[in-house]
Design a protein around this motif. Structure first.
Motif, PDB file in Angstrom:
ATOM      1  N   GLN A  54      59.100  -5.533  40.583  1.00 24.61           N
ATOM      2  CA  GLN A  54      59.502  -4.124  40.655  1.00 24.61           C
ATOM      3  C   GLN A  54      58.817  -3.415  41.817  1.00 24.61           C
ATOM      4  OE1 GLN A  54      58.397  -3.195  36.618  1.00 24.61           O
ATOM      5  NE2 GLN A  54      60.526  -2.981  35.967  1.00 24.61           N
ATOM      6  N   SER A  88      66.105  -7.296  31.988  1.00 28.15           N
ATOM      7  CA  SER A  88      65.281  -7.993  32.978  1.00 28.15           C
ATOM      8  C   SER A  88      64.730  -9.304  32.414  1.00 28.15           C
ATOM      9  CB  SER A  88      64.129  -7.100  33.450  1.00 28.15           C
ATOM     10  OG  SER A  88      63.217  -6.838  32.399  1.00 28.15           O
ATOM     11  N   ILE A 148      65.335   1.092  40.305  1.00 24.35           N
ATOM     12  CA  ILE A 148      64.814   0.673  38.992  1.00 24.35           C
ATOM     13  C   ILE A 148      65.272   1.661  37.922  1.00 24.35           C
ATOM     14  CG2 ILE A 148      62.758   0.214  37.598  1.00 24.35           C
ATOM     15  CD1 ILE A 148      61.290  -0.467  40.179  1.00 24.35           C
TER      16      ILE A 148
END
Length: 662
Positions: A496, A175, A167
């Motif tokens: 995530q 995103s 990430i």
């Protein structure tokens, strides 16, 4: 054989001579045995070595029964007793047993080190070097702990590196696939309260072929939903609009517009215009991440950013980062706002059109009771009330059924009312930890509600007492600091967390959240990972239940205060039911609201709203969404009815007093 005579009063040197004699007499050195006095103990220590898979590991360790006595007791023993005790403990079997234990321990450590990629001698060398009177089993346990900590440290570093690779917050805007591929334009409408900025943005939204309004509160989403419903498109047809909040969905067939809370933004459906209200909330400690996401992810050709002037620098920084052209319009207040010359000081000096501000539910109800006793009617607004009740109370004030409105700072956002004067009962508010003076930004936002354009020519602000009046005078002159132009909050998404779980094998929600905050890549700090304290606290408890990461994550976000016992009990019951895979249906008791007091009915209303929120996300286990919404509406009506009853009772009491005086 003649033995040296031993006397009880023999000194320490004689004792040492006797021990040396025992060592020679019993040939302890040849057996690899030492007689040692250390750390308040007399004990035997065995020396030896083992060979395991090419490892040669020497050791000097105390066997399980190696401790003989405390020095004081050892001195009192005669030489024969000492000899018998040493012979009993330093047997060939004891030596062989310890050697076997060491060999098994070395194999255990070597296997684990091979698995983790460590040199086993980093941990085993202490078996020979450690000077201690502790038995071998304790030494083994300490080495195990060292190895465990080393493994944990190495894994932590490895997982931290993997998390960082998985990430990168610099890529956060990408995103939002739809928005990042669109050519978007930002228009900032900035100004104080009562400057008409939201009105102007909503006009543009209504004229667009499609659009979305993003509100900070359910109440504002509801108000602007109805506002859009009463607006007609260019072809003369009413605009078809849907309402989408966490707890409620009113979906219109063929809807072109949506009024929504900011957290419920649909990032996949393109629209012509988006309006993001109260843009200065970017700096909010708990909810700022929702505004960051809205600015980055609103899939609209034109995005209106509406809010306070101090958000300008932050908006400019975001527009530059997102490579979106930006127009900034700064609006002025439409009606002047002035401080009253002096404090109000007495309740009889309050008048129709006043809004009296307190900062807790208890104080709001106390001031309401004191004011109604003078014969004035009062509307009541505070955060614990549902949007429907707040709106009903505001409507009474708007229509003149209530002379005065008493409320918390919930009045500062939304709820347009014909307030002429704001009266502050205090300038101190509890911040969750301690009481502190309110900020200039909050003071100005509350004060700005006075002097509604088109109703009053001017608005006024006063403190009830002299101290509060002077503080408000100072706060109204104070310059508000700008919203920071970097460090924009980003909350973790389930996607995530799943990505972090995939590279680390972690399933604990609290650890996944911690990795998100501490380990992801934050190249320049422009976007910054953030979670709330409440979510973290909930995650710790949720990790004790048999739930998936997705289930724990959803439960951690339920919009209900776990500081209120009744609501905390409801939330934990839902979580435990889900862990047992039980369907949780609502089973309300007939007339249950009738027997509850105001606080209990308010909490019941919030509980039903929270259930509806959960039901939309997990309908298989929380299927009673429609029932929850109906019960929440009934609870709201009961709250409104109780407030009216209490208001009427206080006025009736005052009327009786006046008749008695006559």
């Amino acid at each position: 054989m003649n033995h040296p005579r031993h006397h009880p009063d023999t000194d320490v040197d004689d004792t040492q001579d006797d021990d040396d004699f025992l060592t020679r007499e019993l040939k302890l050195d040849a057996k690899g045995v030492e007689l040692v006095k250390m750390e308040g103990r007399v004990f035997l220590r065995f020396s030896g070595a083992v060979r395991v898979d090419g490892l040669h590991v020497a050791y000097r360790l105390v066997p399980a029964r190696g401790v003989l006595a405390k020095p004081s007791k050892w001195r009192k023993m005669d030489l024969l007793a000492r000899r018998e005790l040493v012979e009993e403990r330093a047997t060939r079997d004891a030596i062989d047993d310890l050697n076997q234990e060491v060999e098994e321990f070395v194999i255990e450590v070597a296997d684990q080190c091979e698995e983790e990629g460590f040199d086993p001698m980093l941990f085993l060398h202490v078996l020979e070097e450690l000077e201690t009177s502790e038995p071998a089993e304790y030494v083994f346990e300490r080495i195990r702990q060292r190895l465990e900590h080393a493994v944990e440290r190495e894994r932590e570093e490895r997982y931290a590196a993997r998390t960082k690779e998985s990430i990168n917050l610099a890529e956060y805007p990408q995103s939002f696939e739809v928005a990042s591929r669109m050519g978007r334009k930002f228009i900032a409408l900035l100004g104080p309260t009562n400057s008409g900025k939201t009105h102007r943005a909503m006009e543009h939204l209504a004229q667009a072929g499609s659009g979305v309004y993003l509100a900070p509160l359910r109440l504002l989403a509801l108000e602007n939903f109805e506002r859009l419903q009463n607006t007609y498109s260019e072809d003369g047809e009413p605009i078809k609009v849907s309402l989408v909040t966490g707890e409620e969905r009113r979906l219109a067939e063929g809807a072109t517009h949506v009024a929504s809370t900011v957290e419920m933004l649909d990032t996949r459906t393109k629209v012509e215009v988006a309006v993001i209200d109260e843009i200065q909330m970017l700096a909010d400690r708990d909810r700022g991440a929702a505004w960051t996401a809205a600015v980055c992810g609103a899939p609209a050709s034109t995005v209106y950013l509406v809010g306070a002037p101090e958000a300008r620098r932050a908006i400019e920084a975001l527009a530059a980062r997102l490579e979106c052209p930006l127009e900034v319009h700064v609006l002025k207040r439409k009606a002047p706002l002035s401080m009253e010359p002096s404090a109000v000081r007495k309740i009889r000096n309050l008048k129709r059109g006043d809004a009296v501000i307190a900062f807790s539910r208890r104080d709001v109800l106390m001031w309401r009771d004191m004011i109604t006793e003078t014969g004035l009617s009062v509307a009541t607004v505070y955060g614990n009330l549902s949007p429907e009740v707040r709106r009903a109370q505001a409507e009474r004030f708007r229509e003149g059924q209530a002379d005065i409105v008493v409320g918390t700072d919930a009045l500062a956002m939304g709820l347009n009312m014909p307030i002429q004067r704001i009266v502050m009962t205090t300038a101190v508010k509890y911040n969750g930890v301690e009481e502190e003076e309110i900020s200039a930004a909050l003071a100005k936002q509350i004060a700005g509600r006075a002097g509604r354009f088109g109703v009053h020519e001017e608005g006024f602000v006063a403190g009830y007492d002299d101290d509060t009046h002077q503080i408000m005078r100072s706060l109204m002159k104070e310059k508000i600091p700008p919203v920071p132009a970097t460090g924009f909050a980003v909350a973790p998404s389930l996607e995530q967390l799943h990505r972090i779980a995939a590279v680390t094998g972690e399933t604990s929600l609290v650890k996944l959240l911690r990795r998100f905050v501490h380990n992801i890549d934050v190249p320049d700090g422009f976007f910054y990972p953030r979670i709330t304290e409440e979510q973290n606290e909930r995650a710790e408890w949720l990790d004790t239940l048999d739930l998936s990461v997705a289930e724990k994550f959803t439960l951690s976000l339920v919009p209900v205060s776990t500081r209120v016992p009744a609501l905390e009990n409801a939330w934990s019951h839902w979580a435990q039911s889900l862990a047992k895979k039980r369907v949780c249906k609502l089973e309300p008791q007939p007339q249950e609201l009738f027997w509850k007091n105001l606080q209990e009915v308010e909490d019941t209303c919030r509980m039903y709203s929270a259930y509806a929120w959960l039901g939309y996300r997990m309908p298989d286990y929380f299927p009673s969404v429609e029932e929850a919404q109906q019960l929440a509406r009934e609870a709201s009506e009961r709250v409104d009815s109780l407030l009216q009853q209490q208001n009427a009772a206080a006025r009736k009491k005052q009327s009786k007093r006046e008749r008695a005086r006559w």
